[in-house]
Motif scaffolding. Sequence first.
Motif, PDB file in Angstrom:
ATOM      1  N   HIS A  74      26.196  11.070 -36.695  1.00 52.40           N
ATOM      2  CA  HIS A  74      27.073  10.248 -37.527  1.00 52.40           C
ATOM      3  C   HIS A  74      26.337   9.030 -38.107  1.00 52.40           C
ATOM      4  O   HIS A  74      25.228   8.693 -37.689  1.00 52.40           O
ATOM      5  N   GLY A  75      26.989   8.368 -39.048  1.00 52.89           N
ATOM      6  CA  GLY A  75      26.468   7.128 -39.601  1.00 52.89           C
ATOM      7  C   GLY A  75      26.891   5.935 -38.771  1.00 52.89           C
ATOM      8  O   GLY A  75      27.722   6.047 -37.862  1.00 52.89           O
ATOM      9  N   LYS A  76      26.319   4.770 -39.097  1.00 51.05           N
ATOM     10  CA  LYS A  76      26.676   3.541 -38.369  1.00 51.05           C
ATOM     11  C   LYS A  76      28.149   3.231 -38.566  1.00 51.05           C
ATOM     12  O   LYS A  76      28.722   3.494 -39.624  1.00 51.05           O
ATOM     13  N   THR A  77      28.765   2.688 -37.516  1.00 53.30           N
ATOM     14  CA  THR A  77      30.198   2.367 -37.386  1.00 53.30           C
ATOM     15  C   THR A  77      31.039   3.610 -37.100  1.00 53.30           C
ATOM     16  O   THR A  77      32.242   3.488 -36.868  1.00 53.30           O
ATOM     17  N   GLN A  78      30.435   4.783 -37.077  1.00 59.14           N
ATOM     18  CA  GLN A  78      31.184   6.012 -36.827  1.00 59.14           C
ATOM     19  C   GLN A  78      30.928   6.536 -35.417  1.00 59.14           C
ATOM     20  O   GLN A  78      30.148   5.964 -34.652  1.00 59.14           O
ATOM     21  N   ARG A  79      31.594   7.650 -35.111  1.00 55.21           N
ATOM     22  CA  ARG A  79      31.388   8.383 -33.860  1.00 55.21           C
ATOM     23  C   ARG A  79      31.217   9.862 -34.186  1.00 55.21           C
ATOM     24  O   ARG A  79      31.430  10.293 -35.321  1.00 55.21           O
ATOM     25  N   ALA A 118      26.038   3.311 -33.308  1.00 48.52           N
ATOM     26  CA  ALA A 118      24.791   3.219 -34.065  1.00 48.52           C
ATOM     27  C   ALA A 118      23.696   3.960 -33.321  1.00 48.52           C
ATOM     28  O   ALA A 118      23.822   4.275 -32.134  1.00 48.52           O
ATOM     29  N   TRP A 119      22.588   4.216 -34.050  1.00 45.95           N
ATOM     30  CA  TRP A 119      21.452   4.937 -33.482  1.00 45.95           C
ATOM     31  C   TRP A 119      20.216   4.054 -33.441  1.00 45.95           C
ATOM     32  O   TRP A 119      19.964   3.275 -34.360  1.00 45.95           O
ATOM     33  N   ALA A 120      19.427   4.225 -32.385  1.00 46.21           N
ATOM     34  CA  ALA A 120      18.177   3.467 -32.210  1.00 46.21           C
ATOM     35  C   ALA A 120      17.038   4.228 -32.873  1.00 46.21           C
ATOM     36  O   ALA A 120      16.179   4.798 -32.212  1.00 46.21           O
ATOM     37  N   ASP A 121      17.053   4.270 -34.210  1.00 47.19           N
ATOM     38  CA  ASP A 121      15.962   4.922 -34.929  1.00 47.19           C
ATOM     39  C   ASP A 121      14.748   3.994 -34.952  1.00 47.19           C
ATOM     40  O   ASP A 121      14.769   2.905 -34.384  1.00 47.19           O
ATOM     41  N   SER A 122      13.686   4.430 -35.621  1.00 43.53           N
ATOM     42  CA  SER A 122      12.407   3.720 -35.513  1.00 43.53           C
ATOM     43  C   SER A 122      12.278   2.512 -36.429  1.00 43.53           C
ATOM     44  O   SER A 122      11.242   1.861 -36.451  1.00 43.53           O
ATOM     45  N   GLY A 144      23.936  -4.733 -40.076  1.00 40.06           N
ATOM     46  CA  GLY A 144      24.883  -4.818 -38.975  1.00 40.06           C
ATOM     47  C   GLY A 144      24.229  -4.660 -37.616  1.00 40.06           C
ATOM     48  O   GLY A 144      23.001  -4.609 -37.483  1.00 40.06           O
ATOM     49  N   ASN A 145      25.056  -4.577 -36.595  1.00 38.78           N
ATOM     50  CA  ASN A 145      24.583  -4.505 -35.226  1.00 38.78           C
ATOM     51  C   ASN A 145      24.086  -3.107 -34.873  1.00 38.78           C
ATOM     52  O   ASN A 145      24.650  -2.111 -35.308  1.00 38.78           O
ATOM     53  N   GLY A 146      23.040  -3.064 -34.069  1.00 35.65           N
ATOM     54  CA  GLY A 146      22.502  -1.802 -33.599  1.00 35.65           C
ATOM     55  C   GLY A 146      22.948  -1.513 -32.184  1.00 35.65           C
ATOM     56  O   GLY A 146      23.796  -2.215 -31.621  1.00 35.65           O
ATOM     57  N   THR A 182      17.879   1.027 -25.774  1.00 37.13           N
ATOM     58  CA  THR A 182      18.485   2.353 -25.945  1.00 37.13           C
ATOM     59  C   THR A 182      17.431   3.367 -26.394  1.00 37.13           C
ATOM     60  O   THR A 182      16.677   3.110 -27.329  1.00 37.13           O
ATOM     61  N   ASP A 183      17.398   4.501 -25.725  1.00 38.91           N
ATOM     62  CA  ASP A 183      16.435   5.560 -26.056  1.00 38.91           C
ATOM     63  C   ASP A 183      17.210   6.774 -26.545  1.00 38.91           C
ATOM     64  O   ASP A 183      17.569   7.660 -25.773  1.00 38.91           O
ATOM     65  N   ASP A 184      17.461   6.807 -27.851  1.00 41.22           N
ATOM     66  CA  ASP A 184      18.240   7.912 -28.401  1.00 41.22           C
ATOM     67  C   ASP A 184      17.417   9.180 -28.572  1.00 41.22           C
ATOM     68  O   ASP A 184      17.988  10.278 -28.639  1.00 41.22           O
ATOM     69  N   VAL A 185      16.101   9.059 -28.633  1.00 37.55           N
ATOM     70  CA  VAL A 185      15.274  10.268 -28.631  1.00 37.55           C
ATOM     71  C   VAL A 185      15.475  11.001 -27.298  1.00 37.55           C
ATOM     72  O   VAL A 185      15.698  12.218 -27.265  1.00 37.55           O
ATOM     73  N   ALA A 186      15.442  10.245 -26.197  1.00 32.18           N
ATOM     74  CA  ALA A 186      15.659  10.858 -24.880  1.00 32.18           C
ATOM     75  C   ALA A 186      17.040  11.489 -24.779  1.00 32.18           C
ATOM     76  O   ALA A 186      17.203  12.568 -24.181  1.00 32.18           O
TER      77      ALA A 186
END
Length: 305
Positions: free
Chosen positions: A51-56, A86-90, A98-100, A105-109
Amino acid sequence: MMRLLRIATIAATAFTVSLAHADTIDVNGVARAYIVQPPASKPAPLVIALHGKTQRGADMVTRTAWPLFAKRDGFAVAYPDGLNNAWADSRPNARRAGNGPPEGTDDVAFIVKLVEKLVADGIADPKRVYVTGISNGGAMTMTLVCARADLFAAAASVVMNLTDESAANCHPSRPLPMLLMNGTVDPLIPYEGGRSTSYFAADGFWSSEKTLAFWRKLNGCEARDAAITDLPDRNPADQSTVTRIESQCPTGRDVVLYRINNGGHRMPGHFPDAHFPKLAASLLGPQNGDIDGAETIWAFFSKFP
């Protein structure tokens, strides 16, 4: 006719959603949530839809056609939830609007562990796992390709471009087919690069053409466009059109850009991608209705491996 199609699509989506189930998985001591739409027969191809930021993840279920095409073609879809939506991209924080997610947070893991679980459970065919995402989810998609290309057969990023930082951190273990889908009047992620027009936009984005060139180079493709095709304007009322830009690449390393002419920060589709379409149009720009983003991406994915 279009109104009837939307009603039928929404009804079919509601039925399909009832077949999906929510679950959690532990990642570094944190319970990470996701929804899985299982296939009719197992193991099956698996699409990770971010999903995009602010979404689920639930928003990807109800606001895109992924559930419909998964049911039609017999593949599984996982819709994970990012922490703080939100996602912890690179990208560094300066390149985010906005807020991350929480620090560390390790979203790759998370995604790696989710794929491994669905493979171990017999749901997913490990040779046919795909990843796609919209906006912040598109950035996370590219981050996953850069970090763990070995897990995926192909990837697709919607309304997102690279930055200097994300490109510098990108060292895929192998070439991976990549589809990009970006709008030319996106108020958040500028098609031409830099900073876009929205108050909420961040600066420092590459252009879509530079992002396309990056993936072409990684995949050993020729630098020039191989073919440029204007797709049929099936929905003149949306005031936008679609151009497909293809690449000359080695077999199995395809790179393609769908340029949504006069398209905004939206997933193309045949029914509204937001609860309040007029407000979404004013904040995010036009949504194209000539193609469906999920259907187009799945047609690309299904060619690999």
